[in-house]
Design an enzyme around this catalytic site. Structure first.
Site, PDB file in Angstrom:
ATOM      1  N   SER A 126       0.807  -1.218   0.000  1.00 30.42           N
ATOM      2  CA  SER A 126       0.000   0.000   0.000  1.00 30.42           C
ATOM      3  C   SER A 126       0.845   1.276   0.000  1.00 30.42           C
ATOM      4  O   SER A 126       0.468   2.264  -0.629  1.00 30.42           O
ATOM      5  CB  SER A 126      -0.936   0.008   1.207  1.00 30.42           C
ATOM      6  OG  SER A 126      -1.821  -1.078   1.161  1.00 30.42           O
ATOM      7  N   HIS A 177       0.706   4.769   4.329  1.00 28.53           N
ATOM      8  CA  HIS A 177      -0.109   5.377   3.276  1.00 28.53           C
ATOM      9  C   HIS A 177       0.258   6.841   3.070  1.00 28.53           C
ATOM     10  O   HIS A 177       0.497   7.292   1.944  1.00 28.53           O
ATOM     11  CB  HIS A 177      -1.592   5.270   3.633  1.00 28.53           C
ATOM     12  CG  HIS A 177      -2.170   3.913   3.405  1.00 28.53           C
ATOM     13  ND1 HIS A 177      -3.521   3.697   3.216  1.00 28.53           N
ATOM     14  CD2 HIS A 177      -1.591   2.683   3.339  1.00 28.53           C
ATOM     15  CE1 HIS A 177      -3.743   2.405   3.039  1.00 28.53           C
ATOM     16  NE2 HIS A 177      -2.586   1.773   3.123  1.00 28.53           N
TER      17      HIS A 177
END
Length: 198
Positions: A126, A177
């Site tokens: 991610s 993230h």
């Protein structure tokens, strides 16, 4: 730009880096679920564990980018890469795309190491995927000529939704993230100077 119309063979030929990364995702996932294989050992060896990193197992800053915690996890991240990676691989070229993908994933994991407890563990690509979003944001803000207004609207919408979901979903490495996104924007702003329009 984000709609795939190629056949399977064409996709592999046009986007070999994205194809190879997805292949690694799938192979590592299969190895971690095959009963006859020492799957627990493999998973535990490749996952990000902050305590082990500070003790010298520095490969754990890289390997979590390619290993995932379940079928839904690997499918979602691989699908995201197939959706958003090809345009950047074509635009940046294979070498710069590899550099960017690995760098943003590693920087996201370094941020996780610095800002999360030593007991924190993590897996998944991610951070690198959000790195791609960061590059797209750099293109939108700094090189509007490289992307159509329609594609700009699409990527801005998806990036905003992605950031919002980061804070709304459980068990998400928010640090990875956000720092993947930031590092993607910073590195992307340096790499898109010679990008090709898509």
């Amino acid at each position: 730009m984000f709609v795939r119309t190629e056949s399977f063979k064409e996709f592999i030929r046009y986007y070999p880096v994205v194809s190879f990364i997805v292949l690694i995702h799938i192979l590592l996932y299969l190895l971690t679920v095959i009963p006859a294989f020492p799957s627990a050992w493999l998973f535990e060896t490749l996952m990000g564990v902050n305590l082990y990193i500070v003790q010298g197992e520095y490969w754990r800053l890289v390997t979590p980018i390619f290993i995932h915690s379940g079928l839904a996890h690997v499918l979602f991240n691989s699908f995201s890469l197939v959706l958003f990676g090809p345009a950047l691989e074509r635009m940046l070229g294979k070498s710069r795309f590899i550099l960017l993908y690995l760098a943003t994933g590693i920087l996201a994991n370094v941020a996780t190491l610095l800002l999360k407890p030593l007991t924190y563990t993590h897996v998944g690509s991610s951070g690198a995927i959000f790195g791609l979003f960061g590059v797209y944001l750099a293109i939108v803000l700094l090189r509007k000529d490289l992307m159509s207004s329609e594609n700009t609207q699409v990527i801005l919408t998806i990036a905003i939704i992605g950031v919002l979901m980061t804070f709304l979903q459980p068990n998400i490495n928010v640090t990875a993230h956000l720092f993947g996104l930031i590092s993607g924007f910073v590195l992307g702003s340096m790499l898109i100077g010679k990008g090709r329009q898509y």
